[in-house]
Design a protein around this motif. Structure first.
Motif, PDB file in Angstrom:
ATOM      1  N   TRP A 375       0.819  -1.212   0.000  1.00 55.05           N
ATOM      2  CA  TRP A 375       0.000   0.000   0.000  1.00 55.05           C
ATOM      3  C   TRP A 375       0.856   1.268   0.000  1.00 55.05           C
ATOM      4  O   TRP A 375       1.569   1.518  -0.940  1.00 55.05           O
ATOM      5  N   PHE A 376       0.810   2.032   1.072  1.00 56.88           N
ATOM      6  CA  PHE A 376       1.581   3.273   1.130  1.00 56.88           C
ATOM      7  C   PHE A 376       3.085   3.025   0.938  1.00 56.88           C
ATOM      8  O   PHE A 376       3.822   3.939   0.592  1.00 56.88           O
ATOM      9  N   HIS A 377       3.531   1.820   1.227  1.00 58.83           N
ATOM     10  CA  HIS A 377       4.968   1.551   1.212  1.00 58.83           C
ATOM     11  C   HIS A 377       5.442   0.924  -0.097  1.00 58.83           C
ATOM     12  O   HIS A 377       6.633   0.655  -0.252  1.00 58.83           O
ATOM     13  N   ASP A 378       4.511   0.683  -1.027  1.00 60.26           N
ATOM     14  CA  ASP A 378       4.870   0.162  -2.350  1.00 60.26           C
ATOM     15  C   ASP A 378       5.336   1.354  -3.192  1.00 60.26           C
ATOM     16  O   ASP A 378       4.603   1.896  -4.012  1.00 60.26           O
ATOM     17  N   SER A 379       6.568   1.745  -2.971  1.00 64.58           N
ATOM     18  CA  SER A 379       7.120   2.992  -3.493  1.00 64.58           C
ATOM     19  C   SER A 379       8.636   2.877  -3.439  1.00 64.58           C
ATOM     20  O   SER A 379       9.156   2.023  -2.718  1.00 64.58           O
ATOM     21  N   PRO A 380       9.345   3.712  -4.192  1.00 70.18           N
ATOM     22  CA  PRO A 380      10.814   3.567  -4.182  1.00 70.18           C
ATOM     23  C   PRO A 380      11.419   3.622  -2.778  1.00 70.18           C
ATOM     24  O   PRO A 380      12.231   2.766  -2.413  1.00 70.18           O
ATOM     25  N   GLY A 401       8.719 -12.186  -2.745  1.00 66.94           N
ATOM     26  CA  GLY A 401       8.730 -11.544  -4.063  1.00 66.94           C
ATOM     27  C   GLY A 401       7.730 -10.397  -4.101  1.00 66.94           C
ATOM     28  O   GLY A 401       7.380  -9.844  -3.061  1.00 66.94           O
ATOM     29  N   PHE A 402       7.278 -10.075  -5.290  1.00 70.40           N
ATOM     30  CA  PHE A 402       6.436  -8.887  -5.452  1.00 70.40           C
ATOM     31  C   PHE A 402       4.966  -9.240  -5.695  1.00 70.40           C
ATOM     32  O   PHE A 402       4.645 -10.253  -6.295  1.00 70.40           O
ATOM     33  N   ASN A 403       4.105  -8.388  -5.180  1.00 73.79           N
ATOM     34  CA  ASN A 403       2.650  -8.374  -5.489  1.00 73.79           C
ATOM     35  C   ASN A 403       2.316  -6.984  -5.962  1.00 73.79           C
ATOM     36  O   ASN A 403       2.688  -6.015  -5.285  1.00 73.79           O
ATOM     37  N   ASP A 404       1.554  -6.823  -7.024  1.00 74.55           N
ATOM     38  CA  ASP A 404       1.176  -5.446  -7.363  1.00 74.55           C
ATOM     39  C   ASP A 404      -0.035  -4.979  -6.582  1.00 74.55           C
ATOM     40  O   ASP A 404      -0.220  -3.785  -6.382  1.00 74.55           O
ATOM     41  N   ASP A 405      -0.878  -5.904  -6.116  1.00 76.22           N
ATOM     42  CA  ASP A 405      -1.985  -5.580  -5.216  1.00 76.22           C
ATOM     43  C   ASP A 405      -2.891  -4.484  -5.783  1.00 76.22           C
ATOM     44  O   ASP A 405      -3.438  -3.676  -5.021  1.00 76.22           O
ATOM     45  N   THR A 406      -3.064  -4.466  -7.080  1.00 74.37           N
ATOM     46  CA  THR A 406      -3.789  -3.338  -7.659  1.00 74.37           C
ATOM     47  C   THR A 406      -5.127  -3.763  -8.248  1.00 74.37           C
ATOM     48  O   THR A 406      -5.315  -4.928  -8.623  1.00 74.37           O
ATOM     49  N   ARG A 407      -6.047  -2.821  -8.287  1.00 76.83           N
ATOM     50  CA  ARG A 407      -7.284  -3.028  -9.032  1.00 76.83           C
ATOM     51  C   ARG A 407      -7.224  -2.286 -10.369  1.00 76.83           C
ATOM     52  O   ARG A 407      -8.183  -2.289 -11.126  1.00 76.83           O
ATOM     53  N   ALA A 408      -6.107  -1.627 -10.619  1.00 69.50           N
ATOM     54  CA  ALA A 408      -5.942  -0.813 -11.826  1.00 69.50           C
ATOM     55  C   ALA A 408      -5.077  -1.581 -12.804  1.00 69.50           C
ATOM     56  O   ALA A 408      -3.847  -1.515 -12.755  1.00 69.50           O
ATOM     57  N   VAL A 409      -5.720  -2.304 -13.707  1.00 70.58           N
ATOM     58  CA  VAL A 409      -4.975  -3.243 -14.552  1.00 70.58           C
ATOM     59  C   VAL A 409      -3.882  -2.542 -15.351  1.00 70.58           C
ATOM     60  O   VAL A 409      -2.797  -3.089 -15.539  1.00 70.58           O
ATOM     61  N   MET A 418       8.594  -0.593 -11.330  1.00 67.62           N
ATOM     62  CA  MET A 418       9.152   0.147 -10.187  1.00 67.62           C
ATOM     63  C   MET A 418       9.874  -0.810  -9.244  1.00 67.62           C
ATOM     64  O   MET A 418      10.985  -0.556  -8.791  1.00 67.62           O
ATOM     65  N   TRP A 419       9.244  -1.934  -8.928  1.00 63.43           N
ATOM     66  CA  TRP A 419       9.869  -2.949  -8.079  1.00 63.43           C
ATOM     67  C   TRP A 419      11.186  -3.422  -8.697  1.00 63.43           C
ATOM     68  O   TRP A 419      12.206  -3.506  -8.004  1.00 63.43           O
ATOM     69  N   ARG A 420      11.175  -3.693  -9.984  1.00 65.05           N
ATOM     70  CA  ARG A 420      12.384  -4.223 -10.622  1.00 65.05           C
ATOM     71  C   ARG A 420      13.504  -3.182 -10.644  1.00 65.05           C
ATOM     72  O   ARG A 420      14.678  -3.524 -10.477  1.00 65.05           O
ATOM     73  N   ARG A 421      13.163  -1.934 -10.845  1.00 64.90           N
ATOM     74  CA  ARG A 421      14.198  -0.893 -10.736  1.00 64.90           C
ATOM     75  C   ARG A 421      14.776  -0.860  -9.327  1.00 64.90           C
ATOM     76  O   ARG A 421      15.987  -0.741  -9.129  1.00 64.90           O
ATOM     77  N   CYS A 422      13.898  -0.948  -8.326  1.00 61.19           N
ATOM     78  CA  CYS A 422      14.364  -0.907  -6.933  1.00 61.19           C
ATOM     79  C   CYS A 422      15.186  -2.145  -6.585  1.00 61.19           C
ATOM     80  O   CYS A 422      16.137  -2.063  -5.792  1.00 61.19           O
ATOM     81  N   VAL A 423      14.829  -3.281  -7.161  1.00 64.17           N
ATOM     82  CA  VAL A 423      15.633  -4.491  -6.967  1.00 64.17           C
ATOM     83  C   VAL A 423      17.023  -4.273  -7.548  1.00 64.17           C
ATOM     84  O   VAL A 423      18.043  -4.603  -6.918  1.00 64.17           O
ATOM     85  N   GLY A 424      17.074  -3.694  -8.731  1.00 61.79           N
ATOM     86  CA  GLY A 424      18.375  -3.403  -9.336  1.00 61.79           C
ATOM     87  C   GLY A 424      19.199  -2.468  -8.456  1.00 61.79           C
ATOM     88  O   GLY A 424      20.390  -2.708  -8.213  1.00 61.79           O
ATOM     89  N   LEU A 425      18.575  -1.423  -7.972  1.00 61.33           N
ATOM     90  CA  LEU A 425      19.271  -0.476  -7.092  1.00 61.33           C
ATOM     91  C   LEU A 425      19.786  -1.164  -5.835  1.00 61.33           C
ATOM     92  O   LEU A 425      20.942  -0.990  -5.440  1.00 61.33           O
ATOM     93  N   HIS A 426      18.908  -1.921  -5.202  1.00 59.80           N
ATOM     94  CA  HIS A 426      19.290  -2.571  -3.947  1.00 59.80           C
ATOM     95  C   HIS A 426      20.445  -3.540  -4.151  1.00 59.80           C
ATOM     96  O   HIS A 426      21.442  -3.513  -3.420  1.00 59.80           O
ATOM     97  N   LEU A 427      20.315  -4.397  -5.154  1.00 56.86           N
ATOM     98  CA  LEU A 427      21.343  -5.421  -5.327  1.00 56.86           C
ATOM     99  C   LEU A 427      22.664  -4.801  -5.782  1.00 56.86           C
ATOM    100  O   LEU A 427      23.738  -5.267  -5.385  1.00 56.86           O
ATOM    101  N   ALA A 428      22.583  -3.747  -6.577  1.00 52.59           N
ATOM    102  CA  ALA A 428      23.821  -3.076  -6.980  1.00 52.59           C
ATOM    103  C   ALA A 428      24.534  -2.501  -5.755  1.00 52.59           C
ATOM    104  O   ALA A 428      25.770  -2.559  -5.649  1.00 52.59           O
TER     105      ALA A 428
END
Lengths: 463, 463, 463
Positions: A375-380, A401-409, A418-428
């Motif tokens: 929810w509020f924390h699904d953000s960079p 792993g990731f859930n998008d948890d969205t009703r907005a297809v 966004m998650w994948r970019r953040c994964v890249g940042l974190h692992l780098a």
């Protein structure tokens, strides 16, 4: 000029890791899309109806800026809404979304998923509205074709226990191959504090043919509905728990509480005890039938009483509450938490519980995995804080792993990206800090992007 | 190829600061090593017995991955364990430690402290096992020689009040010069909630010759044991407090509670009040005799009841609890907290209390110093968050320096090295931000690496 | 050599953003300066009296290092203080401030605002003392001239409801143009737990001529005082709330509580309920008269009982408490929170509430804005954590901009400069992450430096 793709802003090492997962299939094991979109495969509605009216992330921010919900069409019958006026009002306040993930999702949705070529601004509202409308009318934006184009491997919806799952059946009967599965969310029949609980029990009895006059018949009806969901591909259940307090009652007490619930006569404490017990029953059934149990806990719902009265729930006034996960799950874990067949995924809105409770718990109990930031924390920043606080104690293998948890297809690709970019940042950063090498980082990137979700939710992957 | 030394991954400015403290003596004022290792000076046991079976950081993670504790030799009589099979199982799950401090400590221990030359992996388990075994058989790995080679200036053990401290006496009598001192941990005789409390009181009476039939005799016995510890070099006491609630009772009430404790007749509330009062008595004795009082508070112990029943405590199921340090220490601080002779070191597992309570308290009360990040938080991110949240309000002079807090002697250099790298990183960032210059950073680096621990624990340094 | 200006340590992109706001006017809508300085325009006192004796940030740190408050002149009659000795003692402990915002503010104040040219150190204490004294004697350091030179656009003081505001009247009557306005802080007449509450009620009656014998007369007296403050330029009220628990009582209950308060006969629970109700009354009056309501909640005051007894309040022993903002504001928000005329600014000391409660609340309720980091958190790391945790959910338009909240007039530029540097750092990172472009960042920088404060507090700007 359109805003830059944030992927271009990644440092080189993060970008390289991100590119290894950028186009992987989308695994979406938890969300709130409407399955009838794919059952019917009719075009999506107008831009306001699609992007603004149903999105509580969007209209809560506008409401905080003094915009009336009725001016946004929220709570207004569809026929009386002026989609273009709503879109203009939204565009006028576009600046108020600066720095929010909603802005990022909407930019990705507009410029990359839909392909709008005009930057959104107050004075371009009409042009953007028209561009969106034109693209949505194209065959490639029909729900089924879109599902395929977006590379969605699996999409789980969330469905009430009493849902007959007709849309899911229609999808299956259509012969179309998209993998869309239901998720069993039984709170409406489990929690006496919910409106209509007593009626729901009777509907459950009618639906299953079980004798819900007795507690054992109620349990049997629940087992039947779980089986019906599993028969349609479901691999998981879900619970939306305001205040987590699991408890295990002796047969006499739970029987007596059930009898009173059937009369609609439980007080608040009785309702809490009943629901707390039912969560443990659900965990036990999960250990039996293998359905992964999801617990989303700690949202204080509808804290704006006037809005709740005028507009109902989900109006942007749900505010997180501080959590005690250890106390709240004590009865559940100490009854069934050492069972190797059980899997439970936990979602918190209280980041203070990441390092203090959830990571140590996930790093001990074999049944537990930590859901992604919710929810509020699904953000960079939310994702960065999640990795920062949970990995050192829970490792990566106890993450879901990731859930998008969205009703907005249409926001699904934006959220996974966004998650994948953040994964890249974190692992780098981990590699830069010398914690492990590039090879391990690539393995972990794939785990976090796809494999963890497949594994956690017991889905079969395409690879 | 072995993983890189994380020190090589430090930015140049951080590396330069780290190099100024890298080889400073190891001051270890709090930990759980067994003094009999140095009393007997016999070789360390096999790799599984040394690195896996006793390390709850390691086996809790494997348990969370579905590994049975019995397969790891935990709770299995030593004669029935297969060390090589245990080590293979550990190596098979080596990936699950990625990103955890345990991985970092183990890599440092294996490749740098022991000198293993084969990278650990599932298929190299036997080779690594053999390399470790060969090195441990060398004379340089005997406990005393190792202590000297590691540059340990002082090592404090943690010892129950009823411990006769024979190992410490044996070390002293041996003429070997290693500075190993006990720490007075009297919870077994102070806290009626502990198993065997009543028997412990009688053992305390027998040991000291004091009349423990009266409360005043009990206090006298405690003073005698404190003196006995001090005579063997102890400069500190330690308390493991699940729920912190100090209180000061009038003589009648504490006398009555003591009488009931002697009968084993205290209920939970009485036990809590008794223990809460005893913590204040201990603080008063510390102000008298100068022993530094350590409070480790907020670990909910043994939350997995089945494991506790089958395997006992310390099985990886201890989970932190939210803390109220102000309320919990109110009685203690308001009775003795302004006494210039008192020193109390606080350790928390709830990072939310760093900036909210602990830093403001340490920045006010003359008696308080903040212990380093404890347990789950003794990690690169945990240390970064600690500096980030406490320094601005508490400064550096109210910090207690580093404790390794380990029972794994071979991990001592790894833990101090991780701290020193993080000190280098932190201070380099402060200099980069313009907060102070390189000269100040070097002074603070030495303070954080060694001097703060010596000063806080009233140890004599070698410099 | 003097320490570097931290602005020179900013990365280039952050520096460029900072330079766009560096010299903007200072808008100071909340603080504790004494208006009589500008009414009388007499020179500031000696360095110890100016910088040390009244600054609880400074003397609490020295107290924590074992310095007696009396040696710092705290609680000592002014005539008996030795300013030079106090300043020497402070200089001796200058190192203990390394890493704290106090050090940064003092360095800015000394070297940039006052223009001291000798670096402060133990052995330069006398020289620095003399330099400060010499500068303070210059005409440019008289309060009015200084106010102008510092570029202060608006300065709000904080004034008790019973304050006759004579200093403010004197400033207005003097014809000097500095914009100094009062802030209405009525806790002394609202909160029965405050010392002298009953007497204060009678003084309020005498001051306003209202019949405070009845509750309705009490409300009328409050309205009169609010109007008197507004007539002198006030645009805001302020509340210092130890434990936030708003409540709305029926007329009978509040009437009865008021009657008992008039007798001085309320117990703790009654006092809490009365004060909880009065906060809602204040919110209602704010919705009527447009005064912005500030709530500073969650400081446990004077936790060192011996110091409170010997020296009174504000002795550095105020420690934050964990907050429940949702529960605490429930009655207020659900009575008046949807009123478009209301504005409430919230200040927390519990950073765990930033992302969990305050940002979601500010991102929903039209009346709410989030105050800047308060007290211990008004620091580079505190500001960084604030942006990190609140912006993604609340956006920038729900933030209140900056308050220096200081009673140390010479530290005002230092505090605004620190905020502006941190704004530059934050926005540069957002641009680097691809969240928005340089143009948006410049708009947001101006918003955060000046416009948000003007807008939030309904001040007229100079631009």
């Amino acid at each position: 000029m359109l805003p830059i793709d944030p992927a271009e802003a990644l440092p080189d090492d993060a970008r390289a890791l991100y590119e290894t997962i950028r186009t992987m299939p989308i695994v979406s094991p938890h969300g709130h899309c409407d399955p009838s979109w794919w059952a019917q495969d009719t075009p999506f509605p107008d831009p306001a109806e699609l992007l603004i009216v149903p999105d509580h992330y969007v209209f809560r921010m506008l409401y905080s800026q003094g915009v009336a919900l009725s001016d946004l069409g929220v709570g207004v019958p569809r026929a009386e809404r002026d989609p273009r006026a709503i879109f203009r009002l939204f565009a006028k306040h576009w600046d108020s979304f600066l720095g929010t993930p909603s802005r990022g999702w909407l930019e990705h949705t507009l410029y990359r998923t839909i392909g709008v070529e005009t930057p959104l601004a107050e004075d371009s509202a009409d042009a953007v509205f028209d561009e969106i409308s034109a693209r949505l009318a194209e065959p490639g934006f029909r729900p089924r074709r879109l599902f395929e184009r977006l590379g969605i491997e699996t999409l789980a919806t969330t469905d009430a226990a009493l849902d007959p799952l007709k849309a899911h059946d229609a999808i299956a009967a259509s012969g179309w191959g998209g993998h869309i599965i239901p998720t069993f969310r039984p709170d409406d029949v489990l929690d006496p504090a919910r409106p209509g609980h007593r009626d729901n029990l009777h509907r459950l009895g009618a639906m299953t043919g079980c004798d819900i006059g007795r507690y054992s018949g109620f349990l049997e009806a629940l087992r039947q509905r779980r089986a019906a969901f599993r028969a349609r591909g479901a691999t998981a259940t879900d619970h939306d728990v305001p205040v987590l307090a699991t408890t295990w009652l002796d047969p006499q007490e739970i029987g007596a509480l059930y009898d009173r619930a059937l009369q609609g006569g439980l007080d608040a404490d009785g309702a809490r005890r009943f629901y707390g017990h039912m969560l443990v029953e659900m965990a036990q059934m999960s250990a039996e039938d293998g359905m992964v149990m999801q617990i989303h806990a700690g949202s204080r719902r509808s804290t704006n009483a006037a809005l709740r009265a005028s507009h109902g729930p989900d109006m942007g006034a749900d505010i997180p509450v501080a959590m005690d996960w250890v106390g709240g799950l004590d009865a559940l874990l100490n009854r069934v938490g050492n069972d190797p067949a059980l899997r439970v995924v936990l979602f918190t809105l209280d980041e203070a519980s990441y390092a203090r409770e959830l990571a140590p718990m996930a790093g001990h109990w074999p049944c537990l995995r930590l859901g992604p930031p919710w929810w509020f924390h699904d953000s960079p920043n939310g994702i960065r804080r999640y990795f920062d606080r949970v990995v050192e104690t829970a490792g990566y293998r106890n993450l879901a792993g990731f859930n998008d948890d969205t009703r907005a297809v249409l926001s699904i690709p934006a959220r996974h990206d966004m998650w994948r970019r953040c994964v890249g940042l974190h692992l780098a950063e981990q590699v830069r800090a010398g914690l492990f090498g590039r090879a391990e980082a690539e393995r972990l990137a794939a785990w976090l992007a796809c494999d963890a979700a497949r594994d956690t939710y017991r889905l079969k992957g395409t690879h």
